[in-house]
Design an enzyme around this catalytic site. Sequence first.
Site, short mmCIF file in Angstrom:
data_model
loop_
_atom_site.label_atom_id
_atom_site.label_comp_id
_atom_site.label_asym_id
_atom_site.label_seq_id
_atom_site.Cartn_x
_atom_site.Cartn_y
_atom_site.Cartn_z
N CYS A 37 0.80 -1.21 0.00
CA CYS A 37 0.00 0.00 0.00
C CYS A 37 0.85 1.27 0.00
O CYS A 37 1.92 1.33 0.57
CB CYS A 37 -0.96 0.05 1.19
SG CYS A 37 -2.12 -1.32 1.25
N ARG A 92 3.60 -0.01 -4.96
CA ARG A 92 3.31 -0.53 -3.63
C ARG A 92 1.97 -1.24 -3.57
O ARG A 92 1.62 -1.83 -2.53
CB ARG A 92 3.34 0.61 -2.60
CG ARG A 92 4.67 1.33 -2.51
CD ARG A 92 4.61 2.42 -1.45
NE ARG A 92 4.52 1.86 -0.12
CZ ARG A 92 5.54 1.52 0.65
NH1 ARG A 92 6.77 1.70 0.21
NH2 ARG A 92 5.37 1.02 1.85
N TRP A 134 -2.71 -2.60 -1.80
CA TRP A 134 -2.40 -4.02 -1.99
C TRP A 134 -3.27 -4.75 -0.97
O TRP A 134 -3.10 -4.59 0.24
CB TRP A 134 -0.93 -4.29 -1.74
CG TRP A 134 -0.53 -5.69 -2.11
CD1 TRP A 134 -0.14 -6.16 -3.32
CD2 TRP A 134 -0.47 -6.82 -1.21
NE1 TRP A 134 0.14 -7.50 -3.26
CE2 TRP A 134 -0.05 -7.94 -1.98
CE3 TRP A 134 -0.74 -7.01 0.14
CZ2 TRP A 134 0.11 -9.20 -1.44
CZ3 TRP A 134 -0.60 -8.27 0.69
CH2 TRP A 134 -0.16 -9.35 -0.10
N ASN A 177 -1.62 1.92 5.70
CA ASN A 177 -0.68 0.91 5.20
C ASN A 177 -0.29 0.05 6.38
O ASN A 177 0.22 0.55 7.38
CB ASN A 177 0.56 1.58 4.59
CG ASN A 177 1.64 0.57 4.23
OD1 ASN A 177 1.35 -0.59 3.97
ND2 ASN A 177 2.88 1.02 4.23
N GLY A 178 -0.54 -1.27 6.27
CA GLY A 178 -0.18 -2.17 7.36
C GLY A 178 -1.29 -3.17 7.62
O GLY A 178 -2.19 -3.35 6.80
N GLU A 233 16.99 -17.29 -8.62
CA GLU A 233 16.59 -15.93 -8.97
C GLU A 233 15.93 -15.89 -10.34
O GLU A 233 14.93 -15.19 -10.54
CB GLU A 233 17.82 -15.01 -8.92
CG GLU A 233 17.56 -13.58 -9.35
CD GLU A 233 16.50 -12.86 -8.53
OE1 GLU A 233 16.04 -11.80 -8.99
OE2 GLU A 233 16.11 -13.35 -7.44
N LYS A 279 12.06 -14.61 -11.06
CA LYS A 279 11.75 -13.52 -11.98
C LYS A 279 10.69 -13.96 -12.99
O LYS A 279 9.75 -13.24 -13.27
CB LYS A 279 13.01 -13.07 -12.74
CG LYS A 279 13.94 -12.21 -11.96
CD LYS A 279 13.40 -10.82 -11.80
CE LYS A 279 13.38 -10.30 -10.40
NZ LYS A 279 13.48 -11.00 -9.23
N GLU A 297 7.08 -14.59 -11.37
CA GLU A 297 6.35 -13.45 -10.82
C GLU A 297 5.82 -12.50 -11.88
O GLU A 297 4.85 -11.78 -11.62
CB GLU A 297 7.20 -12.70 -9.78
CG GLU A 297 8.43 -11.99 -10.29
CD GLU A 297 9.23 -11.37 -9.15
OE1 GLU A 297 8.67 -11.14 -8.06
OE2 GLU A 297 10.43 -11.09 -9.35
N HIS A 356 16.43 -37.36 -7.73
CA HIS A 356 15.78 -37.67 -6.46
C HIS A 356 14.29 -37.34 -6.48
O HIS A 356 13.67 -37.20 -5.43
CB HIS A 356 16.48 -36.92 -5.32
CG HIS A 356 17.87 -37.40 -5.07
ND1 HIS A 356 18.16 -38.51 -4.31
CD2 HIS A 356 19.06 -36.94 -5.54
CE1 HIS A 356 19.47 -38.71 -4.29
NE2 HIS A 356 20.04 -37.77 -5.03
N LYS A 409 5.66 -4.01 -4.20
CA LYS A 409 7.11 -3.85 -4.14
C LYS A 409 7.67 -4.06 -2.74
O LYS A 409 8.63 -4.76 -2.54
CB LYS A 409 7.49 -2.46 -4.64
CG LYS A 409 8.98 -2.20 -4.72
CD LYS A 409 9.62 -3.04 -5.80
CE LYS A 409 11.09 -2.73 -5.98
NZ LYS A 409 11.71 -3.65 -6.95
#
Length: 606
Positions: free
Chosen positions: A2, A27, A75, A99-100, A479, A483, A486, A502, A601
């Site tokens: 947010c 955000r 968000w 925000n939170g 990584e 990428k 997402e 395995h 983000k």
Amino acid sequence: MCGIVGYVGSKDCADVLIDSLSKLEYRGYDSAGIAVFEKGEISVCKAKGELKNLTEKMKKEHKPYGHCGIGHTRWATHGEPSDINSHPHGNKRVSIVHNGIIENYKEIKDFLIDKGYTFVSETDTETVAKLLDYYYEGDPIDAIIKTLKDVTGAYALGIIFKDFPDTIYAVRKDSPLIIGKGEEENFIASDVPAILKYTRNYYLLEYGEIATIKSDRIEFCDFHKQNIKKEIQVSELDMDAAEKGGYEHFMLKEIHEQPTAVNTTIAPRIVNGMPDLSECGLTPEKLKSYHKLFIVACGTAMHAGMVGKYVIEKLARTEVTVDIASEFRYRDPIIGKDDLMVVVSQSGETADTKAALQLAHERGAEVLSIVNVKGSSIARESDMVLYTHAGPEISVASTKAFSVQMSVMYLIAFEMAYAKGCIDEAECKRLTEELKNIPEVLEKTMQAESKCKYIASKLITASSLLYIGRGLDYALSMEGSLKLKEISYIHSESYAAGELKHGTISLITDGMPVIAVATQSHLLEKTVSNIVEVKSRGAMTITVCKEGEQFAEGVNDYIVEVPELEDVLMPMVTVIPLQMIAYYTSVLKGLNVDKPRNLAKSVTVE
């Protein structure tokens, strides 16, 4: 999570709020909304989806006009993305943006329902708005203090009261919030880029402080209503850095900014050819004294920590444990006064990472933070800070932050290895010089872009794929996989190549893409054998390797070559094609590269 903003001044408030929110959409973009004082009333407009939906709604319906108000880009946590669940929340007397996460919102909601309040949304935020209304008896500060005594959780709040149409109130706990100081206008914001167009001057709001913001003054007090004097901060961010600069997407721009970002991060920390981290108090003597290192981070930052682990253990022969921050506290880790925790966070506000930091302090360990945002919560709470100089990273998918975090890990590894006598001065200088030259090599690596775009065209119909690698290549495969998944929404997993037999190899089907990262010379033969294994079972094989590497005929369907460095430094260049493959896969699928669904983000809640 947010983004919140607020403005009080002579300008059209709605215009300023929308402009500021556009700099914070990374955000969250599940919904957006504003509340503006208009003709003595609080006028609210909000809409589900991206910010453009809100602006279009205001064009068709009504754009609030006034000179004081608050805004929010969401968000979603509590309650699905919808117009009703969008912020701001409140009633005719009070409106807030948040925000939170409010952990005890159900308890508060039940209390207020008993007092006759009704609720229209599914959010935790609405409970705070209604609790403020419950406690409000004419003094906003009193209402805020009483409300926050009842609230458990993380929050940054922007608050307006109908009775005070020229004033914004702000308070925070854990979630970030700054107060911008302009000329006869002032602001609140979750992050500096939101206000750079208007001012570079700002205050950092701390927990236990309440800000009262008017157009001509900003005042601070504590929860006992005692006045607080605060020091003004001046942002050094370049406003142009928060714009696309001719690139189609922020992500592509940020991929191409990596040579500059790495150079800006490492150049000041190389003195007489040697790493020098003394700026934060990390001296050779200190590096030599630590018994064990804990690297704690989330997501991409954790993958940078994996690279750090390999390099520090190899060169400095010091034990390093890498932990996902969200798991660190819950395994009751054995960490103490002779240990160093290295926390890595682009934003410096990551909630889980911050909680791990606090546990380390409780156990007596020192904490070094590697962060990109000056004055962030993690930076302020750490014993030592090494700032990366990536500049604003707007795309949700992190690219340049990863590279600068890795570059700092290399400097730590080199200086620690020298301090402990594991390498001599000549070797330390040689490795440092190689690192110093990386920005030029990164520029050369960018030439792989067209090849990466072509390979991406082969991935867009895939429903699932694998990334494999060994050693440092395994860290990079993690990584690369992150990428891709997402931003392209293709199911992707990374596995240590030696683990295929395995169980994982059972997933291979005809035409399934397998991307092998194969840059480690001493492990190449074994990695090639794993590529052959998946190829023989029908996989489409794509290999990222050093320039000039020779493979037997039929091993690879596609190869992406990167400039040759010695093995220990290869992650710095290998990541570029992995980022580009992910980027172009998303572009070719027609997706929103910079704003992938369900992601934000900065993860400021657990």
